[in-house]
Design a protein around this motif. Structure first.
Motif, mmCIF file in Angstrom:
data_model
loop_
_atom_site.group_PDB
_atom_site.id
_atom_site.type_symbol
_atom_site.label_atom_id
_atom_site.label_comp_id
_atom_site.label_asym_id
_atom_site.label_seq_id
_atom_site.Cartn_x
_atom_site.Cartn_y
_atom_site.Cartn_z
ATOM 1 N N SER A 128 67.843 65.751 38.221
ATOM 2 C CA SER A 128 67.572 64.314 38.364
ATOM 3 C C SER A 128 66.160 63.979 37.909
ATOM 4 O O SER A 128 65.924 62.915 37.331
ATOM 5 C CB SER A 128 67.772 63.884 39.819
ATOM 6 O OG SER A 128 66.897 64.596 40.676
ATOM 7 N N GLY A 129 65.203 64.867 38.155
ATOM 8 C CA GLY A 129 63.838 64.613 37.722
ATOM 9 C C GLY A 129 63.737 64.523 36.214
ATOM 10 O O GLY A 129 63.081 63.630 35.673
ATOM 11 N N ILE A 130 64.404 65.440 35.518
ATOM 12 C CA ILE A 130 64.375 65.419 34.056
ATOM 13 C C ILE A 130 65.092 64.186 33.522
ATOM 14 O O ILE A 130 64.608 63.528 32.588
ATOM 15 C CB ILE A 130 65.009 66.702 33.493
ATOM 16 C CG1 ILE A 130 64.122 67.914 33.813
ATOM 17 C CG2 ILE A 130 65.216 66.590 31.976
ATOM 18 C CD1 ILE A 130 64.718 69.227 33.404
ATOM 19 N N PRO B 238 54.265 44.678 33.068
ATOM 20 C CA PRO B 238 55.470 44.482 33.893
ATOM 21 C C PRO B 238 56.696 45.226 33.387
ATOM 22 O O PRO B 238 57.651 45.428 34.145
ATOM 23 C CB PRO B 238 55.685 42.957 33.810
ATOM 24 C CG PRO B 238 54.343 42.402 33.526
ATOM 25 C CD PRO B 238 53.689 43.394 32.624
ATOM 26 N N LEU B 239 56.697 45.639 32.130
ATOM 27 C CA LEU B 239 57.838 46.364 31.568
ATOM 28 C C LEU B 239 57.699 47.873 31.707
ATOM 29 O O LEU B 239 58.683 48.602 31.550
ATOM 30 C CB LEU B 239 58.011 46.016 30.077
ATOM 31 C CG LEU B 239 58.226 44.540 29.726
ATOM 32 C CD1 LEU B 239 58.405 44.395 28.220
ATOM 33 C CD2 LEU B 239 59.432 43.973 30.461
ATOM 34 N N VAL B 240 56.499 48.352 31.983
ATOM 35 C CA VAL B 240 56.261 49.795 32.057
ATOM 36 C C VAL B 240 57.020 50.380 33.248
ATOM 37 O O VAL B 240 56.929 49.866 34.364
ATOM 38 C CB VAL B 240 54.749 50.081 32.188
ATOM 39 C CG1 VAL B 240 54.498 51.567 32.441
ATOM 40 C CG2 VAL B 240 54.027 49.627 30.931
ATOM 41 N N PRO B 241 57.785 51.473 33.052
ATOM 42 C CA PRO B 241 58.616 52.044 34.127
ATOM 43 C C PRO B 241 57.808 52.886 35.105
ATOM 44 O O PRO B 241 57.985 54.104 35.204
ATOM 45 C CB PRO B 241 59.632 52.897 33.352
ATOM 46 C CG PRO B 241 58.884 53.328 32.127
ATOM 47 C CD PRO B 241 57.991 52.163 31.765
ATOM 48 N N VAL C 206 63.398 61.347 31.226
ATOM 49 C CA VAL C 206 63.891 60.987 29.892
ATOM 50 C C VAL C 206 64.155 59.489 29.808
ATOM 51 O O VAL C 206 63.830 58.840 28.806
ATOM 52 C CB VAL C 206 65.170 61.792 29.551
ATOM 53 C CG1 VAL C 206 65.810 61.263 28.276
ATOM 54 C CG2 VAL C 206 64.842 63.270 29.387
ATOM 55 N N GLU C 207 64.739 58.932 30.866
ATOM 56 C CA GLU C 207 65.000 57.496 30.889
ATOM 57 C C GLU C 207 63.703 56.700 30.792
ATOM 58 O O GLU C 207 63.610 55.723 30.035
ATOM 59 C CB GLU C 207 65.750 57.129 32.168
ATOM 60 C CG GLU C 207 66.163 55.673 32.243
ATOM 61 C CD GLU C 207 66.987 55.359 33.487
ATOM 62 O OE1 GLU C 207 67.795 54.420 33.435
ATOM 63 O OE2 GLU C 207 66.819 56.064 34.503
#
Length: 247
Positions: free
Chosen positions: A220-222, A199-202, A226-227
């Motif tokens: 925005s993709g990069i 559940p925490l995996v983005p 990174v986030e």
């Protein structure tokens, strides 16, 4: 406020609502430009992770909206798309669209913490089974997933430190998994941890990263990538620290 200024404000507001709730960059820009096209204007939009810019061809006026908080609520993204379609069919006017967008922005997330926790429990245990775990670890994984996700929600509500929330949740999951193993209630440490962290995996962030890169939104993709990488690293760090604490 003249017609074009009001249109700019509405387009930028639509983009902000979508971006705050996890929409892809190309979808945000496309929706903003379509709203402008409904009023016979050519939109010029530019969107990043933190800023929404909207202009109209033939005018130097630009509307900017800052985005400081982001979450995943695809229901709101879908609602904005539905409203833009109603505008294109002349079922609502631009003033009603603006009003509906502001109301949508104020609406609280649809899931309460208890329901979110229940969903996290089901995701943790079911994915543990799908990834090769055994039914003997089903209930222990439910407990580990519930405890870790509750810790994550508490951290998000009280600490409010970006990326630390995932670390706290993963750390608690690691501790609980070790306790399940040491008490003999759980059998496979790896299966319990792998299932409970899901559940925490983005996942949505990673998917949007690929979609944005495919659409040519390199910046925005990069930044999204990174986030997502930082979140993954914080989850891994939380588990690693739990391993160190429990020996």
């Amino acid at each position: 406020m003249d017609h074009k200024e009001y249109l700019l404000e509405t387009c930028a507001l639509a983009g902000k609502v979508m971006l705050e709730n996890g929409a892809e960059m190309y979808r945000v820009e496309d929706t903003m430009n379509r709203i402008a096209a409904c009023k016979n204007e050519v939109g010029k939009s530019f969107v990043t992770q933190t800023v929404v810019l909207m202009g109209l061809e033939g005018t130097q006026k630009i509307q900017m909206e800052r985005v400081s908080e982001r979450t995943i609520n695809l229901g709101k993204v879908s609602a904005v798309n539905d409203l833009s379609r109603l505008l294109s069919r002349d079922l609502i006017d631009i003033k009603e669209l603006n009003k509906q967008l502001r109301e949508l922005q104020r609406v609280m997330p649809p899931l309460e913490p208890v329901l979110k926790t229940i969903c996290a429990i089901l995701i943790s245990a079911s994915l543990m089974i799908l990834l090769g775990g055994t039914w003997a670890d089903f209930i222990p994984t439910c407990i580990v997933g519930a405890g870790g996700y509750i810790a994550y929600l508490l951290s998000a509500n009280y600490l409010r430190l970006k990326y630390v929330d995932e670390f706290v949740g993963a750390f608690v999951m690691g501790i609980l998994a070790f306790l399940m193993l040491k008490t003999g209630f759980g059998h496979s440490l790896d299966d319990m941890i792998i299932g409970s962290i899901m559940p925490l995996v983005p996942g949505v962030a990673l998917t949007n990263t690929v979609r944005d890169l495919q659409e040519g939104h390199i910046l925005s993709g990069i930044s999204r990538g990174v986030e997502a990488l930082i979140i993954a690293l914080m989850i891994g760090a939380g588990i690693a620290v739990a391993f160190s604490v429990m020996g």
